[in-house]
Design an enzyme around this catalytic site. Structure first.
Site, mmCIF file in Angstrom:
data_model
loop_
_atom_site.group_PDB
_atom_site.id
_atom_site.type_symbol
_atom_site.label_atom_id
_atom_site.label_comp_id
_atom_site.label_asym_id
_atom_site.label_seq_id
_atom_site.Cartn_x
_atom_site.Cartn_y
_atom_site.Cartn_z
ATOM 1 N N LEU A 199 -6.768 -32.426 16.969
ATOM 2 C CA LEU A 199 -7.846 -31.742 16.611
ATOM 3 C C LEU A 199 -7.640 -30.578 15.353
ATOM 4 O O LEU A 199 -8.420 -30.044 14.858
ATOM 5 C CB LEU A 199 -8.146 -30.824 17.747
ATOM 6 C CG LEU A 199 -8.946 -31.521 19.168
ATOM 7 C CD1 LEU A 199 -9.054 -30.520 20.162
ATOM 8 C CD2 LEU A 199 -10.371 -31.980 18.786
ATOM 9 N N GLY A 200 -6.095 -30.417 15.365
ATOM 10 C CA GLY A 200 -5.953 -29.413 14.217
ATOM 11 C C GLY A 200 -4.389 -29.017 14.201
ATOM 12 O O GLY A 200 -3.778 -29.511 15.467
ATOM 13 N N PHE A 233 1.638 -22.659 15.462
ATOM 14 C CA PHE A 233 2.413 -22.893 16.657
ATOM 15 C C PHE A 233 2.559 -24.265 17.154
ATOM 16 O O PHE A 233 3.475 -24.655 17.976
ATOM 17 C CB PHE A 233 1.899 -21.936 17.753
ATOM 18 C CG PHE A 233 1.674 -20.618 17.531
ATOM 19 C CD1 PHE A 233 2.744 -19.797 17.394
ATOM 20 C CD2 PHE A 233 0.316 -20.111 17.235
ATOM 21 C CE1 PHE A 233 2.533 -18.338 17.039
ATOM 22 C CE2 PHE A 233 0.201 -18.730 16.746
ATOM 23 C CZ PHE A 233 1.364 -17.950 16.788
ATOM 24 N N ASP A 263 -2.553 -12.806 14.470
ATOM 25 C CA ASP A 263 -2.927 -13.809 13.370
ATOM 26 C C ASP A 263 -4.347 -14.170 13.522
ATOM 27 O O ASP A 263 -4.703 -15.068 13.691
ATOM 28 C CB ASP A 263 -2.022 -15.054 13.707
ATOM 29 C CG ASP A 263 -2.211 -16.133 12.686
ATOM 30 O OD1 ASP A 263 -2.613 -15.572 11.526
ATOM 31 O OD2 ASP A 263 -1.939 -17.092 12.645
#
Ligand code: NAG
Ligand code: NAG
Ligand code: NAG
Ligand code: NAG
Ligand code: NAG
Ligand code: NAG
Ligand code: NAG
Ligand code: NAG
Ligand code: NAG
Ligand code: NAG
Ligand code: NAG
Ligand code: NAG
Length: 804
Positions: free
Chosen positions: A518-519, A523, A636
């Site tokens: 998905l991406g 991390f 973030d």
């Protein structure tokens, strides 16, 4: 607290090399000033021995207004003004007629000034050869002297009357107020005592000079503490007799510098340093009081010299060293002199969690005692009886055996020390490794102000009330979810899914062998998956990078915190997997992509939806900062980390992970977290990282939502490309010049709602202020967004340096 600083603290001492020193003749006139910079000049005494000015403080950007030995290679500070309020670069100290010395930051806010109680108009200032900085009127009468306002050090020639006080600093390199005081009391006694910060409540003294009077004769009472010119220190009595603190020969003032400092660990010591520049000796202690700080402590209140549950041991140079007992660890890992907490659960309710006889064993310690923590004494007990009695007593934390006496002690243990007559102490240690998942559950009390988000605050078990413990245990064992939590997730397709631990195999199956990506994030990589519950639930499985190598316990604790953080504007963590090298997090799957896709796609999304999204993100952040049980700083915030669900509700993801990563790196260095274009300036300035870093990033994202463009745009062809490249700068320019039309690229919907548009831009400008303290809290921001409170006119978000 500044988690960035500890590492720096270790390698940086206050003793930085001397910067360039401008010479003056000890004559300063009204209007003269000094500016805090790397190579700022200072006001030096005629002899050249002492200097007054700015000392670098904990890194490059903070300064301490101070007096130091100008010829000692390692900077040794003897007086300081603003230990609790470090001055940023560009701050100024000025000698003024009415307020004498005034220290202001670059925004002209007063950080420190001489209290204006003494009448008289200042005309001159001088740095004297004795180390005394004096402010004088036009006839050279002293109005104020640093000698009369000591901090933690006194110098030869300096004295202190009744009511006078030295106050220690927090640590060798942190000049905030510390826990120790040296005072000359009104009855003439010179004492050392601890205080219970942040109050000034003084505990009983751990040293007394006993220079008081008898009942009928006041002439033996001390009236002054004198450090005379030849380096001897005594309490001068009413009858002019001297009570020498120590008669050790100190050496000649011609050859040595002297100072007496109340150290941050509570030891008051006289030091000498050779004047000769070719000597390679540094400061050496000539004598110190008390003789043994660990066992001279008479205080019954407070923790003693070390923190609670700690043990004080004297080092060869008569300074205290603090150690946690086995299976206890520091509450704040950055404060080795602080309190310790047990690494296991213990107490009457805790003992019932897993009923059984054999829960505890003892750790044996000889000649160690906590004399102030007894709650019961038994006589004519042998060791076996004493052990048995403590084992069977759920209140008992330690049994101490001395002769035929058996003392039972309770937590928190105070005044722990190594002493030859300490007898045998038996500390109860839980045998199994059963721990509560998290000792930071919400407690049904009003929230305390959070000072240090990265520190584990207050172990509940450490003196926590029985009630709290019951609540805790109830929650853990019976699988309670808190009401608040239930309410928030009631409308979620995953509402009935229990937070759980997955096996790696389960997740391989769920993701079909990590097939659909998905991406990728900072991390780890995220995969789509399906989990069979009562119905099929779509999930996003995040496979963490192998850099997450922290201990299992830390990982579980943090993941537990994330798992317990539920809010309609946060992406929910459903569970985790922790098998060997494999660490994965399982999130609910959101169907509508990221805010980045939404904003920066082909067509401009409608204004009202953008408004809703901006407000939703603010609510999610408010929850993380102020409303969940443990404050979470995201670190973030950016459009890629904000997901949209079926109803286009904005949900923040990846919260709590910055902390996880940071924990893993705590023993190396702390890298900047966040993404270029969104990170707050304090990351680059060694300043404390607080929730305000998220406020900054939120401000950038808010501008992006308003303008539907990225914060940094490098490929602009049209006119004025350069001035438009950085959205934050461009937005302020447009706001100031009243050209919001251009800012939103003539977006009609937004311009029809001009008042709100202007309000949102103003809020965003407040968020991106350089100075974190100027940025509003998320609570304030939501109130401003929701038009509950007015938005004041924002100042320029320019860097400090531009305003100086
Ligand atoms: C400072 O200057 C004044 C004259 O301006 C002089 O009288 C005084 O003695 C000087 N003081 C010192 C400490 O040099
Ligand atoms: C102070 O240092 C800066 C660079 O750190 C330098 O540009 C400047 O010229 C220095 N000023 C003086 C007076 O030495
Ligand atoms: C000094 O310690 C105090 C309390 O722990 C903390 O709030 C402060 O930020 C520290 N100051 C510096 C400059 O590290
Ligand atoms: C009171 O002080 C004086 C002067 O030091 C001394 O001679 C006298 O013995 C003292 N009396 C008592 C009762 O201590
Ligand atoms: C300082 O005190 C010591 C001890 O009382 C004494 O011997 C010495 O003469 C004093 N020095 C001065 C300058 O008064
Ligand atoms: C300086 O240190 C060296 C060794 O560390 C020693 O041999 C020498 O005697 C010292 N010099 C002085 C003046 O103390
Ligand atoms: C200066 O301080 C550092 C760090 O505390 C120490 O290692 C060094 O020996 C000191 N140097 C002198 C000359 O005192
Ligand atoms: C003076 O200090 C030295 C060194 O710390 C110590 O050995 C001595 O006992 C002290 N003397 C007195 C009278 O306290
Ligand atoms: C106390 O310190 C000494 C060395 O200074 C050490 O030998 C001893 O083991 C320490 N005691 C404890 C209980 O840590
Ligand atoms: C407790 O943990 C330690 C270290 O993680 C382990 O060696 C020990 O076997 C564990 N004990 C029990 C009873 O699980
Ligand atoms: C769930 O939330 C959506 C949008 O937030 C709302 O339209 C829907 O009515 C809600 N469903 C229930 C059962 O509350
Ligand atoms: C968002 O969700 C709605 C409803 O599920 C759907 O119609 C729409 O296509 C989705 N948009 C995107 C960008 O995925």
């Amino acid at each position: 607290m500044a988690f960035l600083l500890p590492q720096i603290l270790v390698c940086l001492t206050i003793l930085l090399p001397l910067s360039a020193v401008a010479q003056t003749n000890g004559n300063i006139t009204v209007g003269d000033s000094l500016i805090a910079t790397d190579n700022s000049s200072s006001w030096v005494s005629p002899s050249g021995y002492f200097a007054f000015g700015f000392s670098p403080y904990n890194g490059k950007d903070l300064y301490l207004l101070s007096i130091w030995f100008a010829k000692v290679p390692n900077r040794t500070i003897v007086w300081y003004a603003n230990g609790d309020k470090p001055a940023p670069r560009g701050s100024k100290v000025e000698l003024t007629a009415d307020r004498r010395l005034v220290l202001t930051d670059p925004r002209e806010e007063v950080l420190w000034t001489i209290p204006g109680t003494i009448p008289g108009i200042a005309a001159y200032g001088s740095m004297s050869n004795t180390g005394n900085f004096v402010v004088e009127d036009s006839s050279f009468n002293p109005l104020w002297e640093s000698f009369n306002n000591p901090t933690d050090t006194i110098l030869p020639g300096q004295s202190m009357g009744r009511g006078g006080m030295l106050s220690s600093r927090q640590s060798e390199t942190n000049f905030s107020q510390g826990r120790f005081q040296l005072r000359l009391l009104q009855d003439g006694n010179l004492v050392l005592n601890t205080i219970n910060l942040p109050s000034s409540y003084a505990n009983e003294a751990y040293y007394k000079s006993d220079t008081t009077s008898g009942d009928s004769n006041t002439s033996t009472a001390g009236k002054e503490l004198i450090f005379n010119e030849t380096g001897y220190m005594y309490v001068l009595r009413e009858n002019n007799q001297q009570f020498l603190l120590n008669n050790t020969q100190v050496g000649s003032v011609n050859d040595f510098y002297f100072r007496a400092t109340l150290n941050f660990d509570g030891v008051f010591a006289l030091y000498s340093h050779p004047k000769a520049s070719n000597s390679n000796r540094s400061w050496s202690p000539l004598w110190s009081i008390p003789d043994n700080i660990c066992i001279n402590n008479l205080a019954t209140k407070g923790s003693g010299i070390c923190g609670y549950n700690s043990i004080c041991n004297l080092t060869a140079d008569k300074r205290p060293m603090c150690e946690c007992p086995n299976r206890y660890s520091l509450l704040n890992p950055n404060d080795p002199y602080g309190s310790c907490k047990p690494d296991f659960i213990q107490g009457c309710e805790e003992d019932l969690l897993i009923p059984g006889e054999d829960l505890y064993s003892f750790e044996e310690l000889t000649n160690i005692n906590w004399p102030e923590s007894d709650y019961a004494v038994f006589s004519n007990y042998n060791e076996d009886q004493c052990r048995q009695s403590c084992l069977e007593d759920c209140m008992c934390a330690v049994a101490n055996i001395g002769g035929t006496n058996c003392w039972k002690k309770k937590l928190p243990l105070s005044n722990g020390r190594v002493e030859s007559t300490g007898g045998k102490s038996l500390i109860k240690i839980r045998k199994d490794n059963f721990t509560l998942p998290d000792s930071r559950f919400p407690i049904s009390e009003p929230k305390k102000k959070k000072q240090d988000p990265w520190t584990v605050i207050g172990s509940v078990l450490l003196g926590g009330s029985v009630f709290v413990n019951i609540v805790l245990i109830g929650a853990v064992c019976l699988g309670f979810t808190f009401k608040k939590v239930q309410k928030v997730i009631a409308n979620s397709s995953v509402a009935d899914m229990n937070w759980r631990r997955f096996t790696y195999k389960e997740l391989v199956e769920a993701t079909d062998g990590f097939k659909e990506e998905l991406g990728k994030g900072a991390f780890g990589v995220v995969y789509k998956g399906k989990i069979q519950m009562r119905s099929t639930v779509l999930v996003a499985v995040k496979k963490l990078h192998s850099s997450f190598q922290g201990s299992d316990r830390e990982f579980k604790t943090e993941v537990n915190i994330i798992g317990q953080t539920h809010h309609k504007n946060l992406v929910r963590l459903l569970g985790f997997c922790d098998e060997g090298q494999q660490r994965l997090l399982v999130y609910e799957f959101l169907s509508n992509g990221t805010l980045a896709d939404f904003l920066f796609g082909d067509s401009r999304p409608c204004w009202n939806r953008r408004i809703q999204i901006a407000t939703a993100i603010a609510r999610g952040l408010l929850y993380l900062h102020e409303e969940c049980s443990t404050q979470i700083i995201h670190c973030d915030i950016k459009p890629q980390n904000i997901l949209l669900d079926d109803y286009y509700t904005a949900r923040i993801s990846d919260f709590g992970l910055a902390k996880l990563l940071m924990m893993d790196q705590s023993h190396t260095n702390t890298a900047i977290r966040g993404t270029k274009g969104y990170v707050a300036p304090e990351w680059f300035r060694n300043m404390a990282i607080t929730a305000k870093v998220d406020v900054f990033s939120y401000g950038v994202v808010l501008l992006e939502i308003i303008c539907c463009r990225r914060s940094v745009k490098m490929d602009m062809e049209s006119d004025g490309a350069e001035e438009k490249a950085i959205l934050t700068d461009w937005a302020y320019d447009c706001y100031r010049e009243g050209t919001l039309d251009a800012l939103v690229e003539y977006d009609e919907e937004a311009l029809d709602d001009r008042k709100k548009l202007e309000r949102f831009v103003m809020i965003a400008i407040w968020c991106i202020q350089e100075d974190p303290s100027l940025r509003p809290t998320m609570r304030k921001i939501t109130q401003m967004l929701e038009e509950v409170v007015e938005v004041p006119v924002p100042p320029c978000p320019c860097p400090f340096t531009k305003t100086v």
